[in-house]
Design a protein around this motif. Structure first.
Motif, short mmCIF file in Angstrom:
data_model
loop_
_atom_site.label_atom_id
_atom_site.label_comp_id
_atom_site.label_asym_id
_atom_site.label_seq_id
_atom_site.Cartn_x
_atom_site.Cartn_y
_atom_site.Cartn_z
N ARG A 29 0.83 -1.21 0.00
CA ARG A 29 0.00 0.00 0.00
C ARG A 29 0.86 1.25 0.00
NH1 ARG A 29 -3.96 0.62 4.70
NH2 ARG A 29 -4.00 -1.52 5.37
N GLN A 30 0.34 2.30 -0.60
CA GLN A 30 1.00 3.61 -0.59
C GLN A 30 0.98 4.15 0.84
OE1 GLN A 30 2.51 4.93 -3.17
NE2 GLN A 30 3.08 6.83 -2.18
N PRO A 31 2.13 4.46 1.42
CA PRO A 31 2.13 4.98 2.80
C PRO A 31 1.60 6.41 2.84
CG PRO A 31 4.35 4.99 1.90
CD PRO A 31 3.48 4.33 0.87
N PRO A 32 1.08 6.81 3.99
CA PRO A 32 0.60 8.19 4.11
C PRO A 32 1.78 9.16 4.06
CG PRO A 32 0.47 7.07 6.23
CD PRO A 32 0.91 6.05 5.22
N LEU A 33 1.51 10.38 3.60
CA LEU A 33 2.54 11.41 3.60
C LEU A 33 2.68 11.95 5.02
CD1 LEU A 33 1.56 13.31 0.34
CD2 LEU A 33 3.46 11.71 0.67
N GLU A 34 3.85 11.79 5.59
CA GLU A 34 4.09 12.22 6.97
C GLU A 34 5.58 12.34 7.21
OE1 GLU A 34 2.25 9.15 9.25
OE2 GLU A 34 3.53 7.61 8.43
N ALA A 39 6.70 7.75 10.53
CA ALA A 39 6.61 6.48 9.78
C ALA A 39 7.53 5.43 10.39
CB ALA A 39 6.96 6.72 8.31
N ARG A 42 6.01 4.13 13.66
CA ARG A 42 4.91 3.22 13.38
C ARG A 42 5.44 1.86 12.92
NH1 ARG A 42 2.51 5.88 9.81
NH2 ARG A 42 1.14 6.99 11.21
N ILE A 87 -5.82 0.90 9.47
CA ILE A 87 -5.63 2.24 8.92
C ILE A 87 -4.37 2.82 9.56
CG2 ILE A 87 -6.63 4.54 8.60
CD1 ILE A 87 -8.15 2.23 7.18
N GLY A 89 -2.90 5.94 9.19
CA GLY A 89 -2.78 7.37 9.48
C GLY A 89 -3.01 7.63 10.96
#
Length: 108
Positions: A29-34, A39, A42, A87, A89
């Protein structure tokens, strides 16, 4: 387990449907922008949960059977609070606490 005519036995194993998605799909999956530090935090928390949850499982079954194909396709990851996909995020600690890992496909 059922006895066969002729003296043998037949073993049937059934498994419940496991919630979530394969770890393989999760990792694709595309990771969230952070921020990279968030990251990383997590990722470390999820890896620790995976070891914490699957380590005792492997230890407990070891006297009886070996899972000879532990890989990201045979590990399921879900949200323990609602049984859906995890999820990622938001708060890394919350994501780590809600992660639920399952080992599947023993190939028996």
């Amino acid at each position: 387990v059922e006895e066969q005519a002729g003296g043998g036995w037949r073993v049937r194993i059934a498994m419940s449907r496991v919630p979530g998605e394969s770890l393989d799909n999760f990792l694709k999956r595309q990771p969230p922008l952070e921020e990279p530090s968030v990251a990383l935090r997590r990722g470390v928390l999820l890896a620790a949960q995976l070891i914490k949850q699957l380590g005792p499982t492997l230890d407990r079954i070891a006297p009886h059977a070996w899972h000879r194909d532990v890989n990201s396709r045979n590990v399921m990851l879900g949200d323990a609070t609602n049984g859906s996909k995890l999820i990622v995020g938001g708060d890394p600690e919350e994501v780590g606490r809600s992660a639920s890992f399952w080992l599947i496909d023993f190939g028996l």
